[in-house]
Design a protein around this motif. Sequence first.
Motif, mmCIF file in Angstrom:
data_model
loop_
_atom_site.group_PDB
_atom_site.id
_atom_site.type_symbol
_atom_site.label_atom_id
_atom_site.label_comp_id
_atom_site.label_asym_id
_atom_site.label_seq_id
_atom_site.Cartn_x
_atom_site.Cartn_y
_atom_site.Cartn_z
ATOM 1 N N ALA A 49 -21.912 51.869 10.253
ATOM 2 C CA ALA A 49 -22.048 50.503 10.771
ATOM 3 C C ALA A 49 -23.476 49.997 10.585
ATOM 4 N N LEU A 50 -24.460 50.863 10.851
ATOM 5 C CA LEU A 50 -25.866 50.461 10.698
ATOM 6 C C LEU A 50 -26.212 50.204 9.236
ATOM 7 N N ALA A 51 -25.662 51.017 8.327
ATOM 8 C CA ALA A 51 -25.940 50.844 6.896
ATOM 9 C C ALA A 51 -25.337 49.543 6.375
ATOM 10 N N ARG A 52 -24.168 49.186 6.882
ATOM 11 C CA ARG A 52 -23.531 47.925 6.443
ATOM 12 C C ARG A 52 -24.244 46.710 7.034
ATOM 13 N N GLU A 53 -24.727 46.864 8.239
ATOM 14 C CA GLU A 53 -25.363 45.752 8.950
ATOM 15 C C GLU A 53 -26.771 45.452 8.411
ATOM 16 N N ASN A 54 -27.500 46.487 7.984
ATOM 17 C CA ASN A 54 -28.910 46.321 7.639
ATOM 18 C C ASN A 54 -29.205 46.234 6.148
ATOM 19 N N LEU A 55 -28.425 46.924 5.318
ATOM 20 C CA LEU A 55 -28.729 46.972 3.889
ATOM 21 C C LEU A 55 -27.839 46.023 3.093
ATOM 22 N N LEU A 56 -28.381 45.513 2.004
ATOM 23 C CA LEU A 56 -27.608 44.675 1.086
ATOM 24 C C LEU A 56 -27.132 45.549 -0.068
ATOM 25 N N TRP A 57 -25.817 45.616 -0.265
ATOM 26 C CA TRP A 57 -25.216 46.505 -1.258
ATOM 27 C C TRP A 57 -24.659 45.692 -2.433
ATOM 28 N N SER A 58 -24.937 46.116 -3.669
ATOM 29 C CA SER A 58 -24.286 45.483 -4.826
ATOM 30 C C SER A 58 -22.875 46.047 -4.991
ATOM 31 N N LYS A 59 -22.712 47.304 -4.558
ATOM 32 C CA LYS A 59 -21.383 47.928 -4.520
ATOM 33 C C LYS A 59 -21.262 48.638 -3.175
ATOM 34 N N PRO A 60 -20.429 48.137 -2.269
ATOM 35 C CA PRO A 60 -20.336 48.746 -0.938
ATOM 36 C C PRO A 60 -19.864 50.201 -1.008
ATOM 37 N N PHE A 61 -20.365 51.012 -0.063
ATOM 38 C CA PHE A 61 -19.959 52.421 -0.011
ATOM 39 C C PHE A 61 -18.661 52.559 0.776
ATOM 40 N N THR A 62 -17.891 53.598 0.458
ATOM 41 C CA THR A 62 -16.690 53.907 1.250
ATOM 42 C C THR A 62 -16.807 55.287 1.897
ATOM 43 N N ARG A 63 -17.753 56.096 1.409
ATOM 44 C CA ARG A 63 -17.942 57.454 1.961
ATOM 45 C C ARG A 63 -19.321 57.508 2.620
ATOM 46 N N THR A 64 -19.362 57.848 3.905
ATOM 47 C CA THR A 64 -20.629 57.830 4.645
ATOM 48 C C THR A 64 -21.439 59.090 4.400
ATOM 49 N N LEU A 65 -20.836 60.254 4.649
ATOM 50 C CA LEU A 65 -21.579 61.519 4.554
ATOM 51 C C LEU A 65 -20.741 62.562 3.824
ATOM 52 N N ASP A 66 -21.349 63.155 2.807
ATOM 53 C CA ASP A 66 -20.694 64.239 2.070
ATOM 54 C C ASP A 66 -21.418 65.537 2.402
ATOM 55 N N GLU A 67 -20.730 66.424 3.142
ATOM 56 C CA GLU A 67 -21.316 67.701 3.562
ATOM 57 C C GLU A 67 -20.767 68.871 2.746
ATOM 58 N N SER A 68 -20.067 68.573 1.646
ATOM 59 C CA SER A 68 -19.359 69.629 0.910
ATOM 60 C C SER A 68 -20.295 70.627 0.244
ATOM 61 N N ASN A 69 -21.550 70.196 -0.048
ATOM 62 C CA ASN A 69 -22.496 71.101 -0.696
ATOM 63 C C ASN A 69 -23.730 71.282 0.178
ATOM 64 N N ALA A 70 -23.503 71.490 1.495
ATOM 65 C CA ALA A 70 -24.627 71.656 2.426
ATOM 66 C C ALA A 70 -25.526 72.818 1.971
ATOM 67 N N PRO A 71 -26.873 72.697 2.144
ATOM 68 C CA PRO A 71 -27.601 71.615 2.802
ATOM 69 C C PRO A 71 -28.018 70.474 1.864
ATOM 70 N N PHE A 72 -27.342 70.337 0.723
ATOM 71 C CA PHE A 72 -27.654 69.230 -0.188
ATOM 72 C C PHE A 72 -26.740 68.047 0.176
ATOM 73 N N TYR A 73 -27.071 67.434 1.300
ATOM 74 C CA TYR A 73 -26.224 66.382 1.860
ATOM 75 C C TYR A 73 -26.363 65.088 1.064
ATOM 76 N N LYS A 74 -25.286 64.290 1.068
ATOM 77 C CA LYS A 74 -25.305 62.981 0.413
ATOM 78 C C LYS A 74 -24.849 61.927 1.413
ATOM 79 N N TRP A 75 -25.556 60.794 1.393
ATOM 80 C CA TRP A 75 -25.222 59.685 2.281
ATOM 81 C C TRP A 75 -24.870 58.445 1.462
ATOM 82 N N PHE A 76 -23.769 57.802 1.814
ATOM 83 C CA PHE A 76 -23.347 56.519 1.209
ATOM 84 C C PHE A 76 -23.266 56.640 -0.320
ATOM 85 N N ASP A 77 -22.856 57.802 -0.825
ATOM 86 C CA ASP A 77 -23.120 58.138 -2.230
ATOM 87 C C ASP A 77 -22.200 57.460 -3.246
ATOM 88 N N ASP A 78 -21.187 56.692 -2.790
ATOM 89 C CA ASP A 78 -20.429 55.914 -3.780
ATOM 90 C C ASP A 78 -20.817 54.435 -3.719
#
Length: 656
Positions: A49-78
């Motif tokens: 919610a904070l990322a959508r409210e504060n940042l301007l996206w050219s392509k909106p994200f649908t995935r918030t946090l990817d923990e599949s390869n921890a500790p190499f975490y990804k945020w908003f990566d699509d």
Amino acid sequence: MSNIESVLQESRVFAPSEAMVKQANVSGMAAYEAMCKEAERDFEGFWAALARENLLWSKPFTRTLDESNAPFYKWFDDGELNASYNCLDRHLKTQPDKVAIIFEADDGKVTKVTYRELYHRVCQFANGLKALGIRKGERVLIYMPMSVEAVVAMQACARIGATHSVVFGGFSAKSLQERIIDAGAIAVICADGQFRGGKEIPLKPAVDEALAMGGCDTIRDVVVYRRSGSPVAMSAPRDKWWHDVVQGQAQDCEPTWVNAEHPLFILYTSGSTGKPKGVQHSTGGYLLMAMLTMKWTFDSKPGDIFWCTADVGWVTGHTYIAYGPLAVGATEVVFEGVPTYPDAGRFWKMIQDHKVNVFYTAPTAIRSLIKAGGDMPKKYDLSSLRILGTVGEPINPEAWMWYHETVGGGRCPIVDTWWQTETGGHMITPLPGATPLVPGSCTLPLPGIMAAIVDETGHDVPNGQGGLLVIKRPWPSMIRTIWGDPDRYRKSYFPEELGGKLYLAGDGSLRDKERGYFRIVGRIDDVLNVSGHRLGTMEIESALVANSKLVAEAAVVGRPDDMTGEAVVAFVVLKGARPSGDAAKELARELRDWVAKEIGPIAKPKEIRFGDNLPKTRSGKIMRRLLRAIAKGEEITQDVSTLENPAILDQLKQSL
């Protein structure tokens, strides 16, 4: 580590005023606690919610946090966005003529740049970089004085998707060479020189020296901004003047949209021995925390004049000069010089002249200004100040009280911020309209930051007991990896001894029993083991500085001792003249007794040495590794070229 003993007792509490609570972006403890509960209830939903409210996206994200390869975490990566677009373009329709940067040069000359002007300058330089063939994903080294151009260079790299790596203007040619090689940089942006404290310090010659050392074959271009006007060697076709690069370039530049995980910058941590450690930050998550902390910690308001005194060569200058203030549309002060030139009233005069509302500086600067003239702030009108902040190390309670009373007039909340190069933004800090303040404590974590204190096995320790500071869940602005060295990243920050899932900050800390407030007691390697007692160096330093009649500043380190395991060695800067002979011995005895009275005999320094100053980098950071070497009687083999005054080392080598 699980039994670091707290010897510092602090009972003073300062609640926020009703007026501050009423107008704050986070208003009152109930609002803060509600945000924390929301983050605990729906962690990903909270950040999304904070990322959508504060940042301007050219392509909106649908995935918030990817923990599949921890500790190499990804945020908003699509999702896709651009950092420069978020800092500049968003303001062109709403406030193009608002001043973005008030630049004060070392000699006092003031230049103001509006958002529209800054946008055009960034676009022209970005187009110039593109004309040189610099492309998305390539690395550009920036070695600049504090200036509007330093911000322009960083923003222009972000605009075209190039990854910048800023090197502090006080670093040596060797440091430059190491960073160029490690990052595989293809260009350097520098200036002919810089001005600090009335002196000209050359920059371009250090770049030439670094490139001549070898191993920098990736460098294709060196762009030189003319600041000092002194003659410098220009090697064609590699070297080009900034003004030639921008000449004839269009004033608009379409941003290069990048993935949220695209590396915005690499920043090498200072003071490390051996191979430099390149902390890699993302674009989306990093920018989000820069914006949120401007709004939460600094309570950013449209009319504020914001001043962070850090250099852009450090992470504080990245987050709270180059990106955060611009992303929220603030007016900020950028200062080229030093706090003591032409006299120790420089900071206070600038606050008065520019009507600064939010002032953010380091405890080291505060202590040096106390020494240079503790009553000096009273000569200036500081009534514009609304919020004070500190950064870089724990602030000792006596310096906190001086800052609060003398600079803030007893009315300005102090946000004592704990964070790191690796965290990207504030992690544990008071919120000015919510948190009751305790001198020397960074108080509570921001909403969504799951901080804890654990023992060596990763288990939580009870409040009142010291241990290792860790973060239990990933957060958007966290370090993504160490550039080119993922194994070192994993071992350094997510050690298997703690289960491989906890972020290890490297600081010793404790939470008080009454409020659960965090207090940092020093780096883990700055915890001393004296006769089986584990003592944080910061507490002994605070005790020494609490002798406000005598002591301006102190740094404490340990050295091996046959009797006690480790002995406490204190390096002290006095408010008066440095004594010698019997007078020095008598003063050292008096200060040892003082520490025994303040803390207890166990913390008494075995040895006290006096100096006119402590060994500091030009940014004001104390180089404790040099003090450790002096205390042990070792030969100093490390690079001391970044020291403000290398002659201090000879003073401190003299034992009483």
